[in-house]
Enzyme design. Structure first.
Site, PDB file in Angstrom:
ATOM      1  CE  LYS A   1      -9.189  -2.528   3.075  1.00 15.91           C
ATOM      2  NZ  LYS A   1      -7.949  -1.889   2.724  1.00 15.91           N
TER       3      LYS A   1
ATOM      4  CG  ASP B   1      -3.295   4.218   4.036  1.00 16.39           C
ATOM      5  OD1 ASP B   1      -4.350   4.050   4.675  1.00 16.39           O
ATOM      6  OD2 ASP B   1      -2.975   3.508   3.049  1.00 16.39           O
TER       7      ASP B   1
ATOM      8  CD1 TRP C   1      -2.313  -2.118   1.774  1.00 16.65           C
ATOM      9  CD2 TRP C   1      -3.012  -1.137  -0.107  1.00 16.65           C
ATOM     10  NE1 TRP C   1      -3.362  -2.858   1.265  1.00 16.65           N
ATOM     11  CE2 TRP C   1      -3.795  -2.284   0.117  1.00 16.65           C
ATOM     12  CE3 TRP C   1      -3.271  -0.368  -1.238  1.00 16.65           C
ATOM     13  CZ2 TRP C   1      -4.820  -2.679  -0.751  1.00 16.65           C
ATOM     14  CZ3 TRP C   1      -4.295  -0.753  -2.101  1.00 16.65           C
ATOM     15  CH2 TRP C   1      -5.058  -1.900  -1.850  1.00 16.65           C
TER      16      TRP C   1
HETATM   17  C1  PLP Z   1      -7.426  -1.332   1.453  1.00 21.52           C
HETATM   18  C2  PLP Z   1      -6.379  -0.334   1.599  1.00 21.52           C
HETATM   19  C3  PLP Z   1      -6.250   0.725   0.678  1.00 21.52           C
HETATM   20  C4  PLP Z   1      -7.070   0.851  -0.590  1.00 21.52           C
HETATM   21  O1  PLP Z   1      -8.391   1.175  -0.390  1.00 21.52           O
HETATM   22  P1  PLP Z   1      -9.434   1.232  -1.614  1.00 21.52           P
HETATM   23  O2  PLP Z   1     -10.636   1.785  -0.939  1.00 21.52           O
HETATM   24  O3  PLP Z   1      -9.601  -0.144  -2.148  1.00 21.52           O
HETATM   25  O4  PLP Z   1      -8.903   2.170  -2.637  1.00 21.52           O
HETATM   26  C5  PLP Z   1      -5.257   1.655   0.929  1.00 21.52           C
HETATM   27  N1  PLP Z   1      -4.444   1.562   1.997  1.00 21.52           N
HETATM   28  C6  PLP Z   1      -4.554   0.554   2.883  1.00 21.52           C
HETATM   29  C7  PLP Z   1      -3.619   0.494   4.035  1.00 21.52           C
HETATM   30  C8  PLP Z   1      -5.516  -0.425   2.708  1.00 21.52           C
HETATM   31  O5  PLP Z   1      -5.603  -1.432   3.590  1.00 21.52           O
END
Ligand code: PLP
Length: 361
Positions: free
Chosen positions: A197, A173, A103
Site C-alpha cells: 500500500k 495492522d 480488514w
Molecule cells: C490490503 C490490506 C490487507 C491485506 O493484505 P494482503 O497482502 O492482500 O494479504 C490487510 N489489512 C489492511 C489494512 C489492508 O489494507
C-alpha cells in the site's frame, strides 16, 4: 508525470515514488558492480546481507524503533499476519478485537479459528463510517492482546488516538498507513504492515515485535514458518526471503529519511488530503462518507447522490487519465487512495477535474 505514467489512485498495490523507481531501474542489470540484478542474488551473499542490514537500520531510524523490538520481513502479506498474530500471541486463548471494517473483520475471522475473540467495540452499526470510542474498553483480565486495524483501507477511517488497552498488549495492522506519519512504537507490542500500500511490491509484510512477545512454547502444530521467533532468530533469513521486496522497501526507507522523515511525510500527507477534503466539504454534488474526526489521510471514499452517477464519474475520471477511483463494492461510490507516493499535483488535478464535472452537471 514522466514516462506516460498515470495518476494511480489504487488502494493497493499502489504508486511508488518516481525517483525510487528510477534508481531501481538504474541498478537493474548490475547492482553496484556485483554483476547481478538483486533478483538473481543469493540471499546468503554478502551483498544481499548488506541490503537487508541497511533496510533494517534505516527503518529503525525512520520510525525510532527501540532496541527491544525486532524487525521482521515475512512473506505472505496481510493475510498471513491475520493468522500469525493469534498463533503467536494467544497464550490464554482470548483476545480483544476492535471491529472497524472489512480488514478487522478478516482478522477476527482468522483469530476465531484459534481462540476466543471478544469484540470490544464496533462501528458496524453505521457501515463502519467512524472509529468507535475506545477510551473505556471492556478488556477481560485474561485477554492476551487488543487488536486494531489502524487505518481501514476500504472504509477510509483512521485512529487519530490509540485505544486504552487497560495495560494489555496493543497489536496494530498498519498496512494502509505504514510510514505515513510518526509512530510511537513503544506503545505497541506488535505493529505489522503489508508493504504494497505505502511502501513497495506486494507479497510481504514488515512486522515490528517487542522481544518479550517472541515465544518458544507455541502449540506444536503451529507451522515453523509461522512463528515470529523463528524469523527473529534467523534474522528474516529462515528461508529464502522476498529479496526483491526487501530491496525495494529499503529504497523507500532511505528515500523517506532523505526527505526529512515521517514528520515531514505527515506534513505533506495532511496538506495533500486537505486539498481533496476541502473540495468535498464545499461540494454540492460529492460528499465524503466518513465522520470528519475519523477521516483517513490515505483512503478517501466519497459519493454522489446516486449509484448511476457514481459509475458515470468513475468512467469519466478513467477517460481523463485517473486510474482506479471506483469505490469498494461494500461501500460503493468512489475512493481515492492517496498514499505517500501520490504527488500533491495528482490530487490537485483530480480535484480540478471533479470541480469541472460538478459545474457541468
Ligand atoms: C490490503 C490490506 C490487507 C491485506 O493484505 P494482503 O497482502 O492482500 O494479504 C490487510 N489489512 C489492511 C489494512 C489492508 O489494507
Amino acid at each position: 508525470m514522466k514516462y506516460g505514467r498515470t495518476y494511480n489512485f489504487s488502494a493497493g498495490p499502489a504508486m511508488m515514488p518516481e525517483p525510487v523507481l528510477e534508481e531501481i531501474a538504474a541498478e537493474m542489470m548490475n547492482y553496484r558492480g556485483s554483476g547481478m540484478c538483486v533478483m538473481e542474488m543469493s540471499h546468503r551473499s554478502k551483498v544481499f546481507e548488506d541490503i537487508l542490514a541497511e533496510a533494517k537500520a534505516d527503518l529503525r531510524k525512520l520510525m525510532g524503533i527501540p532496541d527491544n523490538y525486532k524487525i521482521l520481513f515475512v512473506q505472505g502479506g496481510g493475510h498471513v499476519q491475520f493468522a500469525m498474530v493469534p498463533m503467536n500471541l494467544m497464550k490464554n486463548g482470548v483476545a480483544c478485537y476492535i471491529e472497524t471494517g472489512a480488514w478487522s473483520q478478516k482478522a477476527i475471522k482468522e483469530a476465531q479459528k484459534y481462540g476466543e475473540v471478544k469484540i470490544s467495540a464496533s462501528s458496524k452499526d453505521k457501515n463502519f463510517s467512524y472509529v468507535p470510542d475506545c477510551s473505556n474498553l471492556d478488556v477481560p483480565a485474561n485477554a492476551d492482546y487488543v487488536y486494531i486495524c489502524e487505518n481501514e483501507t476500504i472504509h477510509g477511517t483512521t485512529y487519530h488516538k490509540l485505544p486504552d488497552t487497560k495495560g494489555k498488549v496493543l497489536v496494530s495492522d498498519q498496512s494502509s498507513m505504514f510510514l505515513s506519519r510518526p509512530c510511537e512504537v513503544s506503545r505497541y507490542g506488535l505493529i505489522w504492515g503489508g508493504v504494497q500500500k505505502n511502501v513497495g511490491p506486494a507479497g510481504m509484510a514488515v512486522a515490528i515485535i517487542r522481544e518479550d512477545l517472541l515465544r518458544d512454547d507455541l502449540d506444536s502444530k503451529v507451522p515453523t514458518y509461522l512463528s515470529y521467533k523463528v524469523h527473529a532468530d534467523a534474522d528474516s533469513l529462515y528461508n529464502t526471503p522476498n529479496c526483491w521486496a526487501i530491496y525495494c522497501c529499503g529504497k523507500i526507507f532511505r528515500y523517506l529519511l532523505e526527505m526529512g522523515g515521517l514528520a515531514e511525510m505527515d506534513r505533506r500527507n495532511r496538506e495533500k488530503a486537505a486539498v481533496l477534503y476541502d473540495f468535498l466539504d464545499q461540494s454540492k454534488l460529492f460528499r465524503g462518507t466518513v465522520a470528519k474526526e475519523d477521516r483517513s489521510l490515505m483512503n478517501v471514499p466519497f459519493a454522489t447522490p446516486s449509484k448511476e452517477q457514481d459509475a458515470e464519474v468513475v468512467a469519466a475520471t478513467k477517460a481523463a487519465g485517473f486510474d482506479n477511483l471506483k469505490g469498494h463494492r461494500s461501500v460503493g461510490g468512489l475512493r481515492a487512495s492517496i498514499y505517500n507516493a501520490m504527488p500533491r499535483e495528482g490530487v490537485e488535478a483530480l480535484v480540478d477535474f471533479l470541480r469541472k464535472y460538478e459545474a457541468q452537471h
